[in-house]
Write an enzyme that holds these catalytic residues in place. Structure first.
Site, PDB file in Angstrom:
ATOM      1  N   ARG A   3      93.640  48.821  89.071  1.00 56.38           N
ATOM      2  CA  ARG A   3      93.593  47.741  90.074  1.00 56.38           C
ATOM      3  C   ARG A   3      92.613  46.646  89.663  1.00 56.38           C
ATOM      4  O   ARG A   3      92.854  45.456  89.930  1.00 56.38           O
ATOM      5  CB  ARG A   3      93.214  48.310  91.445  1.00 56.38           C
TER       6      ARG A   3
ATOM      7  N   GLY B 164     101.632  55.406  94.829  1.00 57.11           N
ATOM      8  CA  GLY B 164     100.641  56.156  94.059  1.00 57.11           C
ATOM      9  C   GLY B 164     101.247  57.225  93.158  1.00 57.11           C
ATOM     10  O   GLY B 164     101.024  57.243  91.948  1.00 57.11           O
TER      11      GLY B 164
HETATM   12  C1  3PG Z   1      95.188  51.333  99.352  1.00 51.02           C
HETATM   13  O1  3PG Z   1      94.375  51.915  98.626  1.00 51.02           O
HETATM   14  O2  3PG Z   1      96.316  51.768  99.599  1.00 51.02           O
HETATM   15  C2  3PG Z   1      94.806  50.001  99.903  1.00 51.02           C
HETATM   16  O3  3PG Z   1      93.615  49.564  99.337  1.00 51.02           O
HETATM   17  C3  3PG Z   1      94.700  50.044 101.410  1.00 51.02           C
HETATM   18  O4  3PG Z   1      93.741  50.964 101.820  1.00 51.02           O
HETATM   19  P1  3PG Z   1      93.842  51.579 103.273  1.00 51.02           P
HETATM   20  O5  3PG Z   1      95.072  52.456 103.279  1.00 51.02           O
HETATM   21  O6  3PG Z   1      92.576  52.347 103.528  1.00 51.02           O
HETATM   22  O7  3PG Z   1      94.006  50.437 104.248  1.00 51.02           O
END
Ligand code: 3PG
Ligand code: MG
Length: 397
Positions: A37, A355
């Site tokens: 990122r 992810g």
């Molecule tokens: C993520 O890591 O998916 C984004 O940065 C958003 O984070 P969050 O789900 O805590 O809002």
């Protein structure tokens, strides 16, 4: 003209630019274990710096619930950013107020400053106008380069765009262009590949996709739910039996929309959920009662490759099997390599995100060969679900 104002529209020299980035990166023992990122936002940071902006980075980290807490501090991340961009990154211990103002006042043109975790203030997640105003006090312009946080209507992802001239950063711009070519105005036929454990977490996504794509490949644990809904006995496999009606509704909706659903036709079955567990391939009429499906079978892989061959555009979210356990990564890796080949030979526009999906594509060693791989999790899912993303909508011209 893009639907968004980009850095091409901004005059940033000498200006204080509040740049929202996603620095929510995995950290173990104080070290960033995956800097993807950070690498993605580096070009925007460097472009602004080179153009003489005072670059002020805004970001959240984790989900702190009780105000400032050392474990959620962005301070160690400042070093990681500096390392990636090869330039000094200053740090301020608060995102607003005196500490932030003093650090901003010290900045020369081209300097870079990271402000502390925005979520240390309750006003961030509440999108509180008072917190938005306090953030805006340190900026002349606002640039959002955090697509992966754009599903949140928070002060730093949405609120600021209402009070300062707002622009999409280079990564946001690339992401939006890629997504547009994936589902917005895609070249047809479009195939979606959806995997992962549970139907329950992807109901909205499946419902939206069947209306948009020409073919939908379903794999992973969620395929078992669809198979069971059609009377296949799935043994001890992961399966949401209570969602049988829902699965049948999705299939009916697909048929009405002329979307072909491609389910597995065979399965790799094991008796232990562990790497290198003994396994066997079975047809759907012969899944052993005491076994569990950990991957789609060889005939299914061939069918999936065929669907990829037929497609001009592909969107992918979720692995086809238990890819973290060899050899149950086989279908996911085979499909990923096939997508990569079709993309490299110019036959396919391929967009993937989430992810697990990124981990699976990295595992297959082809993440760089797709047209676009999004580092977003929740935001990518919500985009695939057809939901409006507040952080994106607010940037529209
Ligand atoms: C993520 O890591 O998916 C984004 O940065 C958003 O984070 P969050 O789900 O805590 O809002
Ligand atoms: Mg998330």
């Amino acid at each position: 003209m893009p639907a968004f104002k980009t850095l091409d529209d901004a005059d940033v020299a000498g200006k204080r630019v509040l740049l929202r980035v996603d620095l929510n990166v995995p950290v173990a023992n104080g070290h960033v274990t995956d800097a993807t990122r950070i690498e993605r936002v580096a070009p925007t940071i460097l472009e602004l710096s080179k153009k003489g902006a005072k670059v002020i980075l805004l970001a959240h980290f984790g989900r702190p619930k009780d105000g400032p807490t050392p474990e959620f501090s962005l301070k160690p991340i400042a070093h990681a950013v500096a390392k990636v961009i090869g330039q000094n990154v200053h740090f301020a211990e608060d995102s607003i107020g005196q500490k932030a103002a003093e650090a901003v006042a010290k900045l020369g043109n081209g300097d870079i400053l990271l402000l502390e975790n925005t979520r240390f203030h309750k006003g961030e997640e509440k999108n509180d106008p008072a917190y938005v105003k306090a953030l805006a006090a340190n900026g002349d312009l606002y640039v959002n380069d955090a697509f992966s946080a754009a599903h949140r209507a928070h002060a730093s992802t949405e609120g600021l765009a209402h009070v300062l001239p707002a622009y999409a950063g280079r990564t946001m711009q690339a992401e939006l262009e890629a997504l547009e070519s994936g589902l917005g105005h895609p070249k047809r036929p479009v195939v979606a590949v959806v995997g992962g454990a549970k139907v329950s977490s992807k109901l909205d996504l499946l419902g939206n996709l069947v209306e948009k794509v020409d073919a939908l490949v379903i794999g992973g644990g969620m395929a078992n739910t669809f198979l069971a809904a059609q009377g296949v006995k799935v043994g001890k496999s992961l399966c949401e039996h209570d969602l049988a009606d829902t699965a049948r509704e999705i299939m009916a909706k697909a048929q009405a929309a002329n979307c072909t659903i491609i389910l597995p036709v065979d399965a790799i079955v094991a008796w232990h959920f562990e790497a290198n567990a003994p396994f066997h391939a079975y047809g759907l009429d012969a899944i052993p009662e005491d076994g569990m499906i950990l991957d789609v079978g060889p005939q299914s892989i061939e069918r999936i490759k065929g669907a990829i061959d037929d497609a001009a555009t592909l969107v992918w979210n979720g692995p086809l099997g238990a890819f973290e356990l060899t050899p149950f990564d086989k279908a996911t890796v085979a499909a990923a390599r096939h997508v990569a080949e079709r993309t490299k030979s110019g036959h396919l526009v391929s967009v993937a995100g989430g992810g697990d999906t990124v981990a699976a594509l990295n595992h297959a060693g082809i993440a760089d060969d797709l047209t676009y791989v999004s580092t977003a999790g929740g935001a990518f899912l919500e985009w695939m679900e057809g939901k409006p993303l507040p952080g994106v909508d607010v940037l529209k011209r």
